[in-house]
Design a protein around this motif. Structure first.
Motif, PDB file in Angstrom:
ATOM      1  N   LEU A  25       0.815  -1.216   0.000  1.00 12.25           N
ATOM      2  CA  LEU A  25       0.000   0.000   0.000  1.00 12.25           C
ATOM      3  C   LEU A  25       0.852   1.271   0.000  1.00 12.25           C
ATOM      4  O   LEU A  25       0.534   2.238  -0.698  1.00 12.25           O
ATOM      5  CB  LEU A  25      -0.952  -0.003   1.196  1.00 12.25           C
ATOM      6  N   VAL A  26       1.939   1.266   0.762  1.00  7.17           N
ATOM      7  CA  VAL A  26       2.836   2.425   0.791  1.00  7.17           C
ATOM      8  C   VAL A  26       3.493   2.609  -0.579  1.00  7.17           C
ATOM      9  O   VAL A  26       3.609   3.729  -1.084  1.00  7.17           O
ATOM     10  CB  VAL A  26       3.883   2.283   1.913  1.00  7.17           C
ATOM     11  N   THR A  27       3.909   1.513  -1.187  1.00  2.00           N
ATOM     12  CA  THR A  27       4.512   1.571  -2.515  1.00  2.00           C
ATOM     13  C   THR A  27       3.533   2.152  -3.528  1.00  2.00           C
ATOM     14  O   THR A  27       3.877   3.047  -4.307  1.00  2.00           O
ATOM     15  CB  THR A  27       4.945   0.162  -2.963  1.00  2.00           C
ATOM     16  N   ALA A  28       2.304   1.648  -3.514  1.00  2.00           N
ATOM     17  CA  ALA A  28       1.291   2.141  -4.447  1.00  2.00           C
ATOM     18  C   ALA A  28       0.952   3.605  -4.167  1.00  2.00           C
ATOM     19  O   ALA A  28       0.728   4.387  -5.097  1.00  2.00           O
ATOM     20  CB  ALA A  28       0.038   1.272  -4.358  1.00  2.00           C
ATOM     21  N   LEU A  29       0.938   3.998  -2.903  1.00  2.00           N
ATOM     22  CA  LEU A  29       0.614   5.378  -2.542  1.00  2.00           C
ATOM     23  C   LEU A  29       1.687   6.358  -3.013  1.00  2.00           C
ATOM     24  O   LEU A  29       1.364   7.438  -3.517  1.00  2.00           O
ATOM     25  CB  LEU A  29       0.419   5.490  -1.028  1.00  2.00           C
ATOM     26  N   VAL A  30       2.942   5.985  -2.877  1.00  4.85           N
ATOM     27  CA  VAL A  30       4.033   6.859  -3.333  1.00  4.85           C
ATOM     28  C   VAL A  30       3.951   7.062  -4.846  1.00  4.85           C
ATOM     29  O   VAL A  30       4.027   8.185  -5.351  1.00  4.85           O
ATOM     30  CB  VAL A  30       5.404   6.282  -2.919  1.00  4.85           C
ATOM     31  N   GLY A  31       3.770   5.984  -5.576  1.00  2.00           N
ATOM     32  CA  GLY A  31       3.634   6.102  -7.022  1.00  2.00           C
ATOM     33  C   GLY A  31       2.388   6.880  -7.418  1.00  2.00           C
ATOM     34  O   GLY A  31       2.412   7.674  -8.360  1.00  2.00           O
TER      35      GLY A  31
END
Length: 113
Positions: free
Chosen positions: A90-96
């Motif tokens: 989720l953090v990865t997707a949020l940053v992108g």
């Protein structure tokens, strides 16, 4: 209809660009899609955000499944996420998604002038 088109176009082109380009090519893709598909500023931000969130979220989930959650579990222990691979995805997707949303908003604001 333009909203859904922008989301799918952003996600598909970001996936293809990610195969051959650096990670920041998602910003260029979101910018160009927002420049080509006429939308208000806020809607363009949300469509760029959603397109990249879907793309990066699904890719991170797929990679996580392929390596049996080993790498994501270890990285989630280094970052203060309590060892949760789901939070790391989720953090990865949020940053992108933030990068894609701001790039799409920039493309939309350039078109409006």
């Amino acid at each position: 209809m333009k909203f859904l088109l922008a989301i799918l176009l952003t996600a598909a082109l970001a996936f293809l660009a990610g195969l051959y380009s650096p990670w920041w090519s998602i910003a260029v893709i979101a910018f160009l899609v927002a420049l080509l598909v006429k939308q208000p500023y806020g809607v363009a931000f949300v469509s760029g955000f959603a397109g990249i969130f879907l793309c990066w979220g699904l890719l991170a989930f797929w990679i996580d499944i392929k390596n049996n959650h080993n790498l994501s579990h270890k990285i989630a222990q280094i970052i203060p996420l309590g060892g949760s691979p789901v939070l790391l995805i989720l953090v990865t997707a949020l940053v992108g998604a933030l990068v894609g949303g701001f790039a799409a908003a920039s493309g939309s604001s350039l078109r409006q002038r």
